[in-house]
Design a protein around this motif. Structure first.
Motif, PDB file in Angstrom:
ATOM      1  N   LYS A  80    -162.869  -5.361 -34.681  1.00 58.78           N
ATOM      2  CA  LYS A  80    -161.617  -4.567 -34.723  1.00 58.78           C
ATOM      3  C   LYS A  80    -161.349  -5.409 -33.482  1.00 58.78           C
ATOM      4  O   LYS A  80    -160.604  -5.477 -33.006  1.00 58.78           O
ATOM      5  N   SER A  81    -162.210  -5.719 -32.348  1.00 62.54           N
ATOM      6  CA  SER A  81    -161.503  -6.030 -30.913  1.00 62.54           C
ATOM      7  C   SER A  81    -161.236  -7.793 -30.669  1.00 62.54           C
ATOM      8  O   SER A  81    -160.024  -8.377 -30.342  1.00 62.54           O
ATOM      9  N   MET A  82    -162.345  -8.556 -31.454  1.00 58.04           N
ATOM     10  CA  MET A  82    -161.353  -9.623 -30.949  1.00 58.04           C
ATOM     11  C   MET A  82    -161.772 -10.623 -32.249  1.00 58.04           C
ATOM     12  O   MET A  82    -161.789 -12.080 -32.447  1.00 58.04           O
ATOM     13  N   ASP A 128    -163.440 -23.504 -22.625  1.00 61.50           N
ATOM     14  CA  ASP A 128    -161.517 -22.545 -22.665  1.00 61.50           C
ATOM     15  C   ASP A 128    -161.695 -21.586 -24.172  1.00 61.50           C
ATOM     16  O   ASP A 128    -160.780 -22.389 -25.398  1.00 61.50           O
ATOM     17  N   VAL A 129    -160.789 -20.678 -23.936  1.00 63.51           N
ATOM     18  CA  VAL A 129    -160.901 -19.630 -25.307  1.00 63.51           C
ATOM     19  C   VAL A 129    -159.193 -19.958 -25.385  1.00 63.51           C
ATOM     20  O   VAL A 129    -159.114 -18.792 -26.363  1.00 63.51           O
ATOM     21  N   THR A 130    -158.283 -20.663 -24.726  1.00 65.68           N
ATOM     22  CA  THR A 130    -157.292 -20.480 -25.518  1.00 65.68           C
ATOM     23  C   THR A 130    -157.037 -21.969 -26.331  1.00 65.68           C
ATOM     24  O   THR A 130    -156.186 -22.782 -26.605  1.00 65.68           O
ATOM     25  N   VAL A 131    -158.330 -22.591 -27.089  1.00 62.24           N
ATOM     26  CA  VAL A 131    -158.140 -23.308 -27.751  1.00 62.24           C
ATOM     27  C   VAL A 131    -157.889 -23.568 -28.753  1.00 62.24           C
ATOM     28  O   VAL A 131    -158.205 -24.567 -29.897  1.00 62.24           O
ATOM     29  N   ASP A 132    -157.189 -22.094 -29.857  1.00 62.48           N
ATOM     30  CA  ASP A 132    -157.513 -22.157 -30.814  1.00 62.48           C
ATOM     31  C   ASP A 132    -156.119 -22.914 -31.197  1.00 62.48           C
ATOM     32  O   ASP A 132    -156.725 -22.898 -32.783  1.00 62.48           O
ATOM     33  N   PRO A 133    -155.192 -22.919 -31.226  1.00 59.68           N
ATOM     34  CA  PRO A 133    -154.309 -23.602 -31.299  1.00 59.68           C
ATOM     35  C   PRO A 133    -154.553 -25.406 -32.171  1.00 59.68           C
ATOM     36  O   PRO A 133    -154.439 -25.639 -32.981  1.00 59.68           O
ATOM     37  N   LEU A 134    -156.183 -25.852 -31.551  1.00 60.21           N
ATOM     38  CA  LEU A 134    -156.581 -27.229 -31.749  1.00 60.21           C
ATOM     39  C   LEU A 134    -157.812 -27.133 -32.044  1.00 60.21           C
ATOM     40  O   LEU A 134    -157.313 -27.617 -33.467  1.00 60.21           O
ATOM     41  N   VAL A 135    -157.972 -25.294 -32.731  1.00 56.00           N
ATOM     42  CA  VAL A 135    -159.171 -25.209 -33.589  1.00 56.00           C
ATOM     43  C   VAL A 135    -158.035 -24.942 -34.756  1.00 56.00           C
ATOM     44  O   VAL A 135    -158.603 -25.749 -36.152  1.00 56.00           O
ATOM     45  N   GLN A 136    -156.931 -24.627 -35.187  1.00 57.00           N
ATOM     46  CA  GLN A 136    -156.083 -24.263 -36.327  1.00 57.00           C
ATOM     47  C   GLN A 136    -155.514 -25.655 -36.514  1.00 57.00           C
ATOM     48  O   GLN A 136    -156.362 -26.499 -38.074  1.00 57.00           O
ATOM     49  N   GLU A 180    -147.098 -18.550 -26.384  1.00 56.62           N
ATOM     50  CA  GLU A 180    -147.811 -19.785 -27.842  1.00 56.62           C
ATOM     51  C   GLU A 180    -149.037 -19.733 -27.098  1.00 56.62           C
ATOM     52  O   GLU A 180    -149.702 -20.558 -28.033  1.00 56.62           O
ATOM     53  N   VAL A 181    -149.758 -18.981 -26.247  1.00 54.55           N
ATOM     54  CA  VAL A 181    -151.102 -19.440 -25.582  1.00 54.55           C
ATOM     55  C   VAL A 181    -151.849 -18.116 -26.864  1.00 54.55           C
ATOM     56  O   VAL A 181    -151.457 -16.751 -26.288  1.00 54.55           O
ATOM     57  N   ARG A 182    -152.622 -18.612 -27.458  1.00 53.75           N
ATOM     58  CA  ARG A 182    -153.865 -17.718 -28.018  1.00 53.75           C
ATOM     59  C   ARG A 182    -155.409 -17.446 -27.919  1.00 53.75           C
ATOM     60  O   ARG A 182    -155.791 -18.997 -27.627  1.00 53.75           O
ATOM     61  N   ILE A 183    -155.436 -16.480 -28.255  1.00 54.33           N
ATOM     62  CA  ILE A 183    -157.407 -16.510 -27.835  1.00 54.33           C
ATOM     63  C   ILE A 183    -158.187 -16.669 -28.683  1.00 54.33           C
ATOM     64  O   ILE A 183    -157.799 -15.839 -29.651  1.00 54.33           O
ATOM     65  N   ASN A 184    -159.392 -17.500 -28.751  1.00 56.12           N
ATOM     66  CA  ASN A 184    -159.695 -17.294 -29.777  1.00 56.12           C
ATOM     67  C   ASN A 184    -161.408 -17.390 -29.013  1.00 56.12           C
ATOM     68  O   ASN A 184    -162.116 -17.876 -28.305  1.00 56.12           O
ATOM     69  N   LEU A 185    -162.068 -16.194 -29.373  1.00 55.46           N
ATOM     70  CA  LEU A 185    -163.566 -16.162 -28.812  1.00 55.46           C
ATOM     71  C   LEU A 185    -164.698 -16.056 -29.180  1.00 55.46           C
ATOM     72  O   LEU A 185    -166.058 -15.517 -29.209  1.00 55.46           O
ATOM     73  N   SER A 186    -164.586 -16.425 -30.837  1.00 58.02           N
ATOM     74  CA  SER A 186    -165.884 -17.508 -31.916  1.00 58.02           C
ATOM     75  C   SER A 186    -167.061 -18.351 -30.550  1.00 58.02           C
ATOM     76  O   SER A 186    -167.492 -17.901 -30.459  1.00 58.02           O
ATOM     77  N   ALA A 187    -167.024 -18.612 -29.698  1.00 55.22           N
ATOM     78  CA  ALA A 187    -167.695 -18.928 -28.949  1.00 55.22           C
ATOM     79  C   ALA A 187    -168.220 -18.099 -27.595  1.00 55.22           C
ATOM     80  O   ALA A 187    -169.036 -18.673 -27.302  1.00 55.22           O
ATOM     81  N   ILE A 188    -167.595 -16.799 -27.876  1.00 57.59           N
ATOM     82  CA  ILE A 188    -169.337 -15.661 -26.594  1.00 57.59           C
ATOM     83  C   ILE A 188    -169.499 -14.846 -27.261  1.00 57.59           C
ATOM     84  O   ILE A 188    -169.661 -13.921 -27.193  1.00 57.59           O
ATOM     85  N   ALA A 189    -168.470 -14.076 -28.389  1.00 59.29           N
ATOM     86  CA  ALA A 189    -167.895 -12.907 -28.667  1.00 59.29           C
ATOM     87  C   ALA A 189    -169.538 -13.017 -29.874  1.00 59.29           C
ATOM     88  O   ALA A 189    -170.532 -11.085 -29.707  1.00 59.29           O
ATOM     89  N   LYS A 190    -169.886 -13.523 -30.459  1.00 57.09           N
ATOM     90  CA  LYS A 190    -171.333 -12.966 -31.316  1.00 57.09           C
ATOM     91  C   LYS A 190    -172.439 -12.736 -30.264  1.00 57.09           C
ATOM     92  O   LYS A 190    -173.310 -12.046 -30.983  1.00 57.09           O
TER      93      LYS A 190
END
Length: 348
Positions: A80-82, A128-136, A180-190
């Motif tokens: 629910k958080s991340m 870099d957890v702001t990499v989400d635009p590139l991941v998308q 437009e800066v977005r955060i993706n924590l998939s590299a650390i959340a688990k």
């Protein structure tokens, strides 16, 4: 300074020790050695399977249900958080809002984003957890269509939104450089979720345990007075057995690899791990990195960063930090394994 070691293993050689795998998933860690009749919990989270086993007296049914409920409650809180797949999660709402200053974060999100920024600075922007635009853009994100290679103009445009320096934390307040800066924590959340479950177990006076979420593992104490034995899979999509066994006590271990989540286009292997400095997927030469640390969250983030950094820089960082690290690269169907000095102590 001690030097890291290098040795080679042919990809066709398997691990010939009898074993039972506790984690065969999209990640590359698995637990070795038969678990016997130890108390255990298992379930689903973050698109993966979680498993918890411990040594000690079996709890009664009511207590087992209570422990499971506590574990599930913490995992639900993390999602629910991340989660970026849940559009109603705290992180998704932040990512899609227009607010840039004084964004209030929950304690959980504050802790994880703060560590992500620290690791980003430690690795000079590689994590870099702001990499989400590139991941998308490359087709690996929650909102992506079918994966496909983008144009250079599209990559350049996405990179204007990326950079660990574009987010700051002050107390529980987040600031973004622009909306437009977005955060993706998939590299650390688990990894954080593994640490959270460990706290649940300790609060229930369970001190000899192993936790595994999709291959991110944390162990505490011993298994019947012996170290827990954890295996690192051969980096191949159809791997069914580990190639390296490690003995761990009171440690976490995380492995990042590019051989399960990828696509091919024009004969090119395109990894889901994106280098934020180039906007491009990591080259396929480094196929797996493993990090051992007290914190699974930290090990998780560093394992991703070391997939991207040049091998010599990764090993130099590991030596400076006395960090146990193993990096596997593939040269013409031959695995070349690099180990930091601190990694050797965990081999049987």
């Amino acid at each position: 300074m001690k030097q890291s070691s290098i040795f080679k293993i042919d990809l066709n050689i398997g691990f010939r020790k009898p074993l039972v795998l506790l984690a065969i998933s999209s990640i590359v860690l698995s637990t070795l050695s038969h678990a016997g009749h130890l108390p255990r919990l298992k379930g689903k989270t973050m698109g993966n399977t979680y498993r918890v086993i411990w040594v000690g007296d079996h709890k009664d049914v009511e207590h087992m249900i209570d422990i499971r409920n506590q574990v599930e409650e913490h995992l639900t809180e993390v999602n629910k958080s991340m989660s970026t797949w849940d559009r109603h999660s705290e992180l998704s709402l932040i990512n899609h809002s227009t607010q840039t200053n004084n964004i209030k974060l929950s304690p959980v999100l504050t802790k994880v984003v703060t560590e992500a920024i620290r690791l980003g600075e430690l690795t000079k922007g590689t994590l870099d957890v702001t990499v989400d635009p590139l991941v998308q853009l490359w087709g690996f994100g929650a909102n992506s269509q079918a994966p496909t290679k983008p144009s250079m103009d599209e990559i350049k445009q996405a990179m204007t939104k990326v950079g660990i320096g574009k987010i700051t934390i002050n107390g529980h307040q987040l600031t973004r450089e622009h909306n437009e800066v977005r955060i993706n924590l998939s590299a650390i959340a688990k990894g954080y979720a593994v640490d959270a479950i460990a706290e649940v177990l300790k609060k229930n006076d369970i001190n000899n345990f192993l936790i595994d979420i999709g291959g991110e593992v944390k162990v505490s104490g011993t298994k019947r007075n012996q170290p827990w034995v954890v295996g690192i899979e051969k980096p191949a999509a159809d791997a069914a057995s580990p190639m390296v066994a490690l003995e761990l006590t009171d440690k976490a271990i995380a492995t990042s690899g590019d051989y399960r989540n990828y696509f091919k286009q024009d004969g090119q292997h395109i990894s889901h791990i994106i280098d934020p400095k180039t906007g491009q997927p990591t080259p396929h030469q480094v196929v797996s990195t493993t990090v051992i640390h007290d914190s699974c969250m930290t090990a998780d983030g560093l394992a991703t960063a070391l997939m991207i950094m040049p091998i010599k820089d990764s090993l130099a960082l590991a030596e400076r930090m006395t960090l146990p690290v193993m990096i596997i690269e593939n040269h013409s169907n031959e695995l070349v394994i690099h180990e930091s000095s601190a990694f050797k102590q965990y081999r049987p």
